[in-house]
Motif scaffolding. Structure first.
Motif, short mmCIF file in Angstrom:
data_model
loop_
_atom_site.label_atom_id
_atom_site.label_comp_id
_atom_site.label_asym_id
_atom_site.label_seq_id
_atom_site.Cartn_x
_atom_site.Cartn_y
_atom_site.Cartn_z
N UNK A 22 0.84 -1.19 0.00
CA UNK A 22 0.00 0.00 0.00
C UNK A 22 0.87 1.24 0.00
N UNK A 23 0.40 2.31 -0.64
CA UNK A 23 1.09 3.59 -0.64
C UNK A 23 0.25 4.55 0.19
N UNK A 24 0.81 5.11 1.24
CA UNK A 24 0.03 5.97 2.13
C UNK A 24 0.27 7.43 1.80
N UNK A 25 -0.82 8.21 1.87
CA UNK A 25 -0.73 9.65 1.71
C UNK A 25 -0.69 10.31 3.08
N UNK A 26 -0.78 11.64 3.13
CA UNK A 26 -0.74 12.32 4.41
C UNK A 26 -1.96 11.93 5.23
N UNK A 27 -1.72 11.53 6.46
CA UNK A 27 -2.80 11.12 7.32
C UNK A 27 -3.28 9.72 7.08
N UNK A 28 -2.89 9.11 5.93
CA UNK A 28 -3.20 7.70 5.69
C UNK A 28 -4.61 7.44 5.20
N UNK A 29 -5.42 8.51 4.92
CA UNK A 29 -6.80 8.27 4.54
C UNK A 29 -6.97 8.00 3.05
N UNK A 30 -5.97 8.39 2.23
CA UNK A 30 -6.13 8.24 0.78
C UNK A 30 -5.17 7.20 0.23
N UNK A 31 -5.07 6.10 0.97
CA UNK A 31 -4.20 5.02 0.51
C UNK A 31 -4.78 4.38 -0.76
N UNK A 32 -3.86 3.98 -1.63
CA UNK A 32 -4.27 3.25 -2.84
C UNK A 32 -3.57 1.90 -2.85
N UNK A 33 -4.28 0.89 -3.21
CA UNK A 33 -3.75 -0.46 -3.24
C UNK A 33 -3.05 -0.74 -4.56
N UNK A 34 -1.95 -1.48 -4.48
CA UNK A 34 -1.26 -1.93 -5.68
C UNK A 34 -1.81 -3.32 -6.02
N UNK A 35 -2.47 -3.43 -7.13
CA UNK A 35 -3.13 -4.68 -7.51
C UNK A 35 -2.26 -5.46 -8.47
N UNK A 36 -2.10 -6.73 -8.19
CA UNK A 36 -1.34 -7.61 -9.08
C UNK A 36 -2.15 -7.87 -10.34
N UNK A 37 -1.48 -7.93 -11.47
CA UNK A 37 -2.12 -8.20 -12.76
C UNK A 37 -2.95 -9.48 -12.66
N UNK A 38 -4.26 -9.41 -12.91
CA UNK A 38 -5.10 -10.62 -12.84
C UNK A 38 -4.62 -11.73 -13.77
N UNK A 39 -4.06 -11.35 -14.92
CA UNK A 39 -3.56 -12.38 -15.85
C UNK A 39 -2.42 -13.17 -15.22
N UNK A 40 -1.55 -12.47 -14.48
CA UNK A 40 -0.46 -13.15 -13.77
C UNK A 40 -1.03 -14.13 -12.75
#
Length: 314
Positions: free
Chosen positions: A20-38
Motif C-alpha cells: 500500500x502507498x500511504x498519503x498524508x494522514x493515511x486516509x487516501x491510501x491506494x492499493x497496488x493490484x497484481x495483474x489478474x492475468x499473472x
C-alpha cells in the motif's frame, strides 16, 4: 478446486494485495493490484501441479521401492509363501524375477494371475526394460490400479511399485505456497557451456550421475547477482535442482525443482520462482530424488513457490 487444494486459493488471494502507498494522514491510501492475468497463470500452473501429483500413477501413488540384491526373487504380497520381494499391494504371488549374467532382468508371471505388460495381457516370460531405457516396461496388476517398474541407479536395480489406493494419495493433505509475487518472476541471462559438458548430481540413495549441463543462468535479486547451473539436453526445457535459505525453514529441506523454457536467440531466460516445487521425496519414502549440487545452493531467501509438505501418513 477439490478438497486436496487446501490453502492454494488462499495463498493466491493473499498475493493480490502486495502493498500500500500511504498519503498524508493515511486516509487516501491506494492499493497496488497484481495483474489478474499473472494470478490466473499461476493458479492454472498450481492446479495442473496438483492434478499431476494426484493422478492414479502420480508421485503420491508410490507404495514400494525394493532393491534387488539377489539373482532371483519371487515377488508378491503374501507374507509366508517365499516372496523375496514382498509388496504392499497386489497378488499374494505375482511371479519370478531373474537376472542373467549380462544384468538383464526377466519376469515370469505366476500361473492364473491376471497381469499386463505395457497395457497388454501378460502370459509368459518377458524381458524387462528399466527406466533408463527409452520405453521402460510396466507390469500392471489389480486391473491397472497397481504398476511395477524396474529402476537402474548406478550399478543397482530396484522395483518401484505404485497403487491408486496408496495412503499417501488418498490422504493427501494439499499444497501450500508463498503468496504469488510478480517480483519473483525474474529475467536471467543464459551462458552456454561447451557442448557435452556434464555436472555430477547426487541423489538421496547415494548414487552420483553425470547429468547434461548445457549452461548456467545468471540473475539478480535485491541488488545481488546469483547463478544457477541448468540441467537438460540442448533445446529442451532447462531444469534446476536448487536449495536456498528457506530450505528446512519453510521449504523442503532437501531443496526444490524449477523449470524454464530454453532461451531464445537473445539468451534471456525467465525464472519464475513462484513455480519452484517440491521433489517427489517430499511426498513419499519410495522416490530417489536428485539433490542440489553445491553450485545451486543459493545464499538467498526464496520466499516464493511451494512450501514444505507435512504428510498425515506415518
Amino acid at each position: 478446486m477439490r478438497r486436496f487444494g487446501r490453502a492454494v486459493g488462499t495463498a493466491l488471494l493473499a498475493g493480490v494485495l502486495l502493498g500500500a502507498c500511504s498519503g498524508s494522514g493515511g486516509d487516501d491510501r491506494t492499493k497496488t493490484i497484481v495483474d489478474p492475468a499473472f494470478l490466473a497463470e499461476e493458479q492454472a500452473w498450481r492446479n495442473q501441479r496438483l492434478d499431476d501429483l494426484l493422478r492414479p500413477d502420480g508421485w503420491t501413488s508410490l507404495v514400494g521401492l525394493h532393491w534387488l540384491e539377489l539373482k532371483a526373487h519371487y515377488i508378491g504380497s503374501g507374507e509366508r509363501i517365499g516372496n523375496g520381494v514382498r509388496m504392499a499391494f497386489g497378488p499374494e504371488k505375482m511371479g519370478l524375477l531373474q537376472r542373467d549374467r549380462s544384468g538383464t532382468w526377466t519376469f515370469t508371471p505366476e500361473k492364473g494371475v491376471e497381469l499386463t505388460l505395457d497395457g497388454e495381457p501378460l502370459k509368459g516370460k518377458v524381458v524387462l526394460r528399466n527406466d533408463q531405457d527409452p520405453q521402460p516396461s510396466v507390469i500392471g496388476f489389480d486391473e491397472g490400479r497397481g504398476l511395477v517398474t524396474l529402476l537402474r541407479r548406478g550399478d543397482r536395480d530396484a522395483l518401484r511399485v505404485r497403487h491408486a489406493d496408496a495412503p499417501t494419495r488418498l490422504q493427501f493433505a494439499g499444497l501450500e505456497y508463498w503468496p504469488a509475487d510478480p517480483s519473483w518472476r525474474i529475467e536471467g541471462r543464459f551462458i552456454p557451456h561447451p557442448p557435452g559438458k556434464t555436472l555430477p548430481i547426487g541423489d538421496i540413495v547415494g548414487t552420483l550421475s553425470d547429468s547434461p549441463n548445457p549452461g548456467v543462468v545468471e540473475f539478480e535479486r535485491d541488488g545481488r547477482s546469483f547463478r544457477l547451473e541448468a540441467l537438460g539436453e540442448p533445446g529442451s526445457e532447462l531444469f534446476f535442482v536448487l536449495a536456498d535459505r528457506t530450505s528446512g525453514h519453510g521449504s523442503y529441506p532437501a531443496g526444490r525443482f524449477l523449470e524454464a523454457a530454453w532461451p531464445g536467440p537473445d539468451g534471456k531466460v525467465v525464472l519464475d520462482f513462484n513455480r519452484a516445487y517440491n521433489p517427489p521425496c517430499a511426498f513419499t519414502l519410495f522416490a530417489t530424488c536428485p539433490l542440489p549440487p553445491p553450485e545451486n545452493r543459493l545464499d538467498l531467501l526464496v520466499t516464493a513457490g511451494e512450501k514444505n509438505y507435512v504428510s498425515p501418513v506415518h
